[in-house]
Design an enzyme around this catalytic site. Sequence first.
Site, PDB file in Angstrom:
ATOM      1  CG  HIS A  57      -1.984  86.844  80.480  1.00 41.59           C
ATOM      2  ND1 HIS A  57      -1.874  85.749  79.658  1.00 41.59           N
ATOM      3  CD2 HIS A  57      -0.907  86.803  81.281  1.00 41.59           C
ATOM      4  CE1 HIS A  57      -0.798  85.064  79.971  1.00 41.59           C
ATOM      5  NE2 HIS A  57      -0.191  85.677  80.957  1.00 41.59           N
ATOM      6  CG  PHE A  58       0.248  89.320  77.179  1.00 44.43           C
ATOM      7  CD1 PHE A  58       0.750  89.813  78.363  1.00 44.43           C
ATOM      8  CD2 PHE A  58       0.562  88.024  76.812  1.00 44.43           C
ATOM      9  CE1 PHE A  58       1.586  89.034  79.164  1.00 44.43           C
ATOM     10  CE2 PHE A  58       1.387  87.239  77.615  1.00 44.43           C
ATOM     11  CZ  PHE A  58       1.903  87.740  78.797  1.00 44.43           C
TER      12      PHE A  58
END
Length: 156
Positions: A57-58
């Site tokens: 993420h991410f």
Amino acid sequence: MSESAERKSILDVVGIQKLLPHRPPFLLVDRVVEFEAHRRLVALKGVTMNEPFFQGHFPAQPVMPGVLILEALAQAAALLATMSLQPDEVKDKITYLMGIDGARFRRPVVPGDRLELEVEVTKQKGAVWKQTGVARVDGQVVAEAEFMAMLADRER
């Protein structure tokens, strides 16, 4: 260095683990720096690149998931309720989240940020606590919500 970074701990992570059932990687409060029983608490969470959620993420642009910012605020709210108990009551209680209302996210939280988690009691009736929470980074609001939780007896 922000004013919150210079504040002295009232409760460190070892003390927090005596009050909350959460453990790493799901313990999202590092220390408590302000506390007024039945009224208000300020806690801190250092956000590092080592957090396991950043793997997905991410990967190219790491951002702390909003639900985890809310979880950090909820843990701070649980600490406020638990720390407001009499010392002999604490070992027999656990806080269960009952609801979150009005959650808003203002800006991303990224590695290197220090979350300041401020929660205030808006209403308490018996075992049920209603609190507002605001998360800030460098004085800027990054998230806010209202929380309702219940202090319950621990199962033995």
